[in-house]
Design an enzyme around this catalytic site. Structure first.
Site, PDB file in Angstrom:
ATOM      1  CG  ASP A  11      -1.879   1.232   1.220  1.00 44.17           C
ATOM      2  OD1 ASP A  11      -2.302   1.644   0.125  1.00 44.17           O
ATOM      3  OD2 ASP A  11      -2.187   1.778   2.300  1.00 44.17           O
ATOM      4  CB  SER A  12       0.120   4.772  -0.692  1.00 48.02           C
ATOM      5  OG  SER A  12      -1.062   4.880   0.067  1.00 48.02           O
ATOM      6  CE1 TYR A  43       2.746   5.723  -3.322  1.00 43.98           C
ATOM      7  CE2 TYR A  43       1.750   3.789  -4.356  1.00 43.98           C
ATOM      8  CZ  TYR A  43       2.839   4.410  -3.773  1.00 43.98           C
ATOM      9  OH  TYR A  43       4.011   3.717  -3.643  1.00 43.98           O
ATOM     10  N   GLY A  44      -3.097   8.909  -3.987  1.00 36.52           N
ATOM     11  CA  GLY A  44      -4.371   9.296  -4.584  1.00 36.52           C
ATOM     12  C   GLY A  44      -4.350  10.599  -5.359  1.00 36.52           C
ATOM     13  CB  CYS A  74      -3.044   0.224  -2.465  1.00 39.18           C
ATOM     14  SG  CYS A  74      -3.005   1.940  -2.996  1.00 39.18           S
ATOM     15  CG  ASN A  75      -9.442   0.529  -3.032  1.00 37.80           C
ATOM     16  OD1 ASN A  75     -10.398  -0.105  -3.453  1.00 37.80           O
ATOM     17  ND2 ASN A  75      -9.080   0.479  -1.759  1.00 37.80           N
ATOM     18  CB  THR A  76      -4.653   4.604  -5.338  1.00 33.75           C
ATOM     19  OG1 THR A  76      -5.607   5.148  -4.427  1.00 33.75           O
ATOM     20  CG2 THR A  76      -4.183   5.683  -6.284  1.00 33.75           C
ATOM     21  CD  GLU A 153      -0.796   7.161   6.373  1.00 29.38           C
ATOM     22  OE1 GLU A 153       0.241   7.309   7.044  1.00 29.38           O
ATOM     23  OE2 GLU A 153      -1.054   6.119   5.725  1.00 29.38           O
ATOM     24  CB  CYS A 185      -9.548   4.575   0.136  1.00 25.31           C
ATOM     25  SG  CYS A 185      -7.952   5.081   0.810  1.00 25.31           S
ATOM     26  CB  THR A 186      -6.725  -0.152   2.040  1.00 20.99           C
ATOM     27  OG1 THR A 186      -5.618   0.671   1.651  1.00 20.99           O
ATOM     28  CG2 THR A 186      -7.066  -1.131   0.930  1.00 20.99           C
ATOM     29  CG  HIS A 187      -5.473   5.085   4.346  1.00 17.62           C
ATOM     30  ND1 HIS A 187      -4.878   4.646   3.195  1.00 17.62           N
ATOM     31  CD2 HIS A 187      -4.476   5.587   5.126  1.00 17.62           C
ATOM     32  CE1 HIS A 187      -3.578   4.872   3.269  1.00 17.62           C
ATOM     33  NE2 HIS A 187      -3.310   5.443   4.421  1.00 17.62           N
TER      34      HIS A 187
HETATM   35  N1  DGL Z   1      -4.850   3.344   0.706  1.00 20.28           N
HETATM   36  C1  DGL Z   1      -4.831   3.724  -0.634  1.00 20.28           C
HETATM   37  C2  DGL Z   1      -6.031   3.236  -1.416  1.00 20.28           C
HETATM   38  O1  DGL Z   1      -6.612   2.235  -1.085  1.00 20.28           O
HETATM   39  C3  DGL Z   1      -4.325   5.055  -1.082  1.00 20.28           C
HETATM   40  C4  DGL Z   1      -4.262   6.242  -0.187  1.00 20.28           C
HETATM   41  C5  DGL Z   1      -3.381   7.303  -0.783  1.00 20.28           C
HETATM   42  O2  DGL Z   1      -2.151   7.101  -0.746  1.00 20.28           O
HETATM   43  O3  DGL Z   1      -3.885   8.314  -1.315  1.00 20.28           O
HETATM   44  O4  DGL Z   1      -6.395   3.814  -2.420  1.00 20.28           O
END
Ligand code: DGL
Length: 266
Positions: A11-12, A43-44, A74-76, A153, A185-187
């Protein structure tokens, strides 16, 4: 046959730990190695090319650790890099978007599915396209919630700032036909309680659950599950290791064998 090689998760940042937690729940004996690219997150808001290039470096790192499967936590990265990197590497790789879309399509009773994700994931329309291929009747509304990443974060999930941001961002889903919301988004599962407080009627879908079910099925079918009774869990981040370690321990609530900084890319 038994395969003791670890499962890699990338993940990011911290978000991929929601996927790691699900791996530990469903596959408690598997060795796991995680990498979070804290140095370059979020990453988004990055370009398609940047996301591919950063994800490639994480994949290379995990391959150097001899993983048997890589889960994009990570979805992104899934939306931008999975298809390309599957062409470049032979290691099996799984993303979160297909399983999450399948899960949500089964759950919705109103045929209205909401998606929240990073700017990049929402702009990519990956969920919209995947759901349309599963069931074209389903209406999809995607909303970018990039700020939620920083709230997680920054350890601000329980703050007033988070509460207000959740209310403003998710207003279109309040009292609507959207009975199902994908945490794309995994966050975001780290804000699940807070999102649920604002949208108590909405079914929240965490794609990690179906993604790990898919991973388990894949490992079983290919005779790649371990038969070991113990597991090793190693977590790596590319920066901010102290804060990362603090939040990782609090979130995972399990024995962690190693938390350390690694350097990838330039
Ligand atoms: N956790 C990530 C996702 O699932 C990306 C969050 C990010 O870095 O913007 O997309």
């Amino acid at each position: 046959m038994s395969d003791q090689r670890p499962i890699g998760v990338l993940d990011s940042g911290l978000g991929g730990l929601t996927v790691v937690k699900e791996v530990i729940r469903q596959l408690p004996n598997e060795n796991v190695i995680f990498i979070g690219d804290e140095a370059r997150m979020p990453y988004g808001v990055k370009t398609h090319e940047q996301i591919i290039s950063y994800t490639r470096e994480m994949v290379q790192y995990l391959i150097s650790q001899n993983v048997k499967l890589i889960i994009y936590g990570c979805n992104t990265a899934t939306a931008n890099a999975l298809l390309q990197l599957r062409k470049e590497f032979t290691v099996p790789m799984l993303g979160v978007i297909q399983p999450g879309s399948t899960q949500a399509s089964k759950i919705t009773k109103t045929d209205h599915v909401g998606i929240i994700g990073t700017e990049s994931t929402i702009n990519s329309k990956s969920y919209d396209k995947t759901i349309a291929a599963i069931d074209p009747k389903i209406k999809v509304l995607g909303i970018a919630a990039q700020k939620f990443v920083a709230l997680v974060e920054g350890d601000k999930a329980d703050s007033d700032e988070a509460k207000k941001n959740i209310e403003t961002t998710l207003r279109p889903f309040k009292d609507s036909n959207y009975d199902t919301l994908i945490l794309g988004c995994t966050h975001f599962p780290m804000l699940k309680k807070q999102i649920n407080n604002y949208l108590p009627e909405t079914k929240l879908v965490d794609p990690a659950v179906s993604t790990v079910e898919t991973a388990k099925e894949y490992l079983f079918k290919n005779d790649l599950l371990t038969d070991s009774q113990t597991r090793t869990l190693k977590l790596h981040a590319t920066a901010g290791i102290d804060e990362f370690a603090k939040l990782a321990k609090r979130w995972l609530k399990t024995d962690i064998d190693e938390i350390s900084l690694v350097n990838i890319g330039g």
